[in-house]
Design an enzyme around this catalytic site. Structure first.
Site, short mmCIF file in Angstrom:
data_model
loop_
_atom_site.label_atom_id
_atom_site.label_comp_id
_atom_site.label_asym_id
_atom_site.label_seq_id
_atom_site.Cartn_x
_atom_site.Cartn_y
_atom_site.Cartn_z
N THR A 220 -11.78 5.82 10.80
CA THR A 220 -11.82 5.28 12.17
C THR A 220 -11.42 6.34 13.19
OG1 THR A 220 -9.67 4.33 11.69
CG2 THR A 220 -11.52 2.83 11.68
N THR B 158 -14.11 15.74 -11.63
CA THR B 158 -12.70 15.80 -11.24
C THR B 158 -12.20 14.43 -10.80
OG1 THR B 158 -12.99 18.09 -10.57
CG2 THR B 158 -11.09 16.94 -9.64
N LYS C 138 0.86 -1.20 0.00
CA LYS C 138 0.00 0.00 0.00
C LYS C 138 0.89 1.24 0.00
CE LYS C 138 -2.35 1.67 3.74
NZ LYS C 138 -2.25 3.13 3.84
N ASP D 4 -14.04 14.57 -4.43
CA ASP D 4 -14.17 15.88 -5.10
C ASP D 4 -15.44 15.80 -5.96
OD1 ASP D 4 -13.64 18.39 -6.38
OD2 ASP D 4 -11.51 18.09 -6.03
N ASP E 223 -3.45 4.35 -1.93
CA ASP E 223 -4.39 4.80 -0.90
C ASP E 223 -4.41 6.33 -0.86
OD1 ASP E 223 -5.89 5.09 1.43
OD2 ASP E 223 -4.27 4.46 2.76
N ARG F 77 -2.81 -6.62 14.42
CA ARG F 77 -1.61 -6.79 15.26
C ARG F 77 -1.42 -8.27 15.57
NH1 ARG F 77 -0.94 -2.63 13.55
NH2 ARG F 77 -0.49 -0.63 14.52
N ARG G 186 3.17 -1.25 10.70
CA ARG G 186 4.29 -1.35 11.64
C ARG G 186 4.61 -2.75 12.17
NH1 ARG G 186 1.80 3.63 14.65
NH2 ARG G 186 0.02 2.57 13.69
N GLN H 65 -3.29 2.22 17.36
CA GLN H 65 -4.54 1.60 16.94
C GLN H 65 -5.36 1.29 18.19
OE1 GLN H 65 -5.66 1.38 13.97
NE2 GLN H 65 -3.99 1.11 12.51
N PRO I 220 -17.76 14.92 -9.08
CA PRO I 220 -17.65 13.70 -9.90
C PRO I 220 -16.71 13.83 -11.09
CG PRO I 220 -19.92 14.01 -9.23
CD PRO I 220 -19.17 15.23 -8.76
N LYS J 73 -7.48 8.14 -1.25
CA LYS J 73 -8.78 8.56 -0.71
C LYS J 73 -9.36 9.79 -1.42
CE LYS J 73 -7.81 6.88 4.00
NZ LYS J 73 -6.38 6.53 3.92
N LEU J 74 -9.64 9.65 -2.69
CA LEU J 74 -10.14 10.80 -3.44
C LEU J 74 -11.55 11.21 -2.99
CD1 LEU J 74 -7.82 9.70 -5.25
CD2 LEU J 74 -9.11 10.52 -7.21
O1 C5P Z 1 1.14 0.52 11.11
P1 C5P Z 1 -0.28 0.08 11.04
O2 C5P Z 1 -0.44 -1.43 10.89
O3 C5P Z 1 -1.16 0.65 12.12
O4 C5P Z 1 -0.77 0.70 9.64
C1 C5P Z 1 -2.10 0.60 9.20
C2 C5P Z 1 -2.24 1.32 7.88
O5 C5P Z 1 -3.61 1.38 7.55
C3 C5P Z 1 -1.75 2.77 7.89
O6 C5P Z 1 -1.28 3.05 6.56
C4 C5P Z 1 -2.99 3.56 8.21
O7 C5P Z 1 -2.95 4.86 7.69
C5 C5P Z 1 -4.04 2.73 7.47
N1 C5P Z 1 -5.41 2.88 7.97
C6 C5P Z 1 -5.77 2.62 9.29
N2 C5P Z 1 -7.07 2.76 9.68
C7 C5P Z 1 -7.99 3.15 8.80
C8 C5P Z 1 -7.64 3.42 7.49
C9 C5P Z 1 -6.33 3.27 7.11
O8 C5P Z 1 -4.94 2.23 10.08
N3 C5P Z 1 -9.23 3.25 9.18
#
Ligand code: C5P
Length: 232
Positions: free
Chosen positions: A119, A68, A32, A64, A59, A181, A211, A190, A66, A61-62
């Site tokens: 989120t 564009t 991603k 605007d 990723d 995780r 991560r 998170q 329609p 996330k557009l």
């Molecule tokens: O490092 P980590 O596993 O938390 O990364 C999760 C990825 O998913 C990051 O790129 C974060 O921006 C993305 N993301 C998220 N929650 C969302 C949408 C996207 O953690 N609701």
């Protein structure tokens, strides 16, 4: 579409991204690329990672008007990415225009996935700042249904929501789920997290893992663990 692990390459620049990907000598993970890297390095970083043989979820996330979004999606489609996204908030009309722009002359196109409510948005904030007074979970499902109505392929959601999204929108409507995780791992920022194995049980189609892989002592081993638990 088969279940898969997508690595969130949340790096600041080309050098650190490629150094990370160089570690994968045997497999070509689905990656991603987000706003930070794309805005820093431009479309060339997408072409370069694609040339290396990776599938790419862009990723950006557009959201605007329609017309564009339709034109911007046509540009992203020519980058030959595999998955892109937009905000369902932009309305069904915008999502339909996005789909139109994304479809190549030969009829193929990247997967198109909608973000429902971020989120980071709480019930309180949604009511106060956006004047949306329905329960957040209802809003998420409504946006998912709108995405389905527009012809999109799925939504980004929590793995914990993957089951209800499939119930509302069908088993073939994709759920792309961050917030994953390993059992016993560092949760970081998170809030609601799930293990790859649990995400599989609930029905996620793709897990997005950042991560726990990118910051691991051995990222390749961490990636393999995620694949083993999630894909089997
Ligand atoms: O490092 P980590 O596993 O938390 O990364 C999760 C990825 O998913 C990051 O790129 C974060 O921006 C993305 N993301 C998220 N929650 C969302 C949408 C996207 O953690 N609701």
């Amino acid at each position: 579409m088969n279940r898969d692990v997508i690595i969130a390459c949340d790096f600041a620049d080309r050098a650190s991204t490629l150094a990370f990907l160089d570690r994968f000598t045997e497999e070509k993970p689905f990656v991603k690329i987000g706003m930070e890297l794309f805005y820093a390095e431009g479309p060339e970083i997408v072409r370069e990672i694609k040339r290396r043989g990776h599938r790419i979820f862009l990723d950006l996330k557009l959201c605007d008007i329609p017309n564009t979004v339709m034109k911007a999606m046509a540009v992203l489609s020519r980058l030959d990415v595999d998955m892109v996204n937009l905000h369902a908030f932009g309305t069904v009309e915008m999502m339909r225009a996005a789909l139109k722009g994304l479809t190549r002359p030969d009829g193929t196109r990247p997967l198109l996935i909608a973000v429902t409510q971020l989120t980071s948005t709480s019930q309180e904030r949604m009511e106060r700042d956006l004047l949306i007074e329905k329960p957040l979970s209802e809003v998420v499902i409504h946006y998912a249904k709108c995405a389905r109505e527009a012809g999109l392929d799925g939504v980004v959601c929590s793995p914990l929501e993957a089951g209800v999204v499939h119930e509302a929108c069908g088993a073939d409507f994709l759920t792309v789920t961050p917030g994953v995780r390993f059992a016993g791992g560092d949760v970081g920022d998170q809030v609601r997290v799930t293990t790859p194995a649990r995400a599989r049980e609930i029905g996620s189609d793709f897990i997005v893992v950042g991560r726990p892989i990118t910051a691991a002592d051995d990222p390749v081993a961490a990636y393999r663990r995620a694949v083993k638990e999630f894909v089997g």
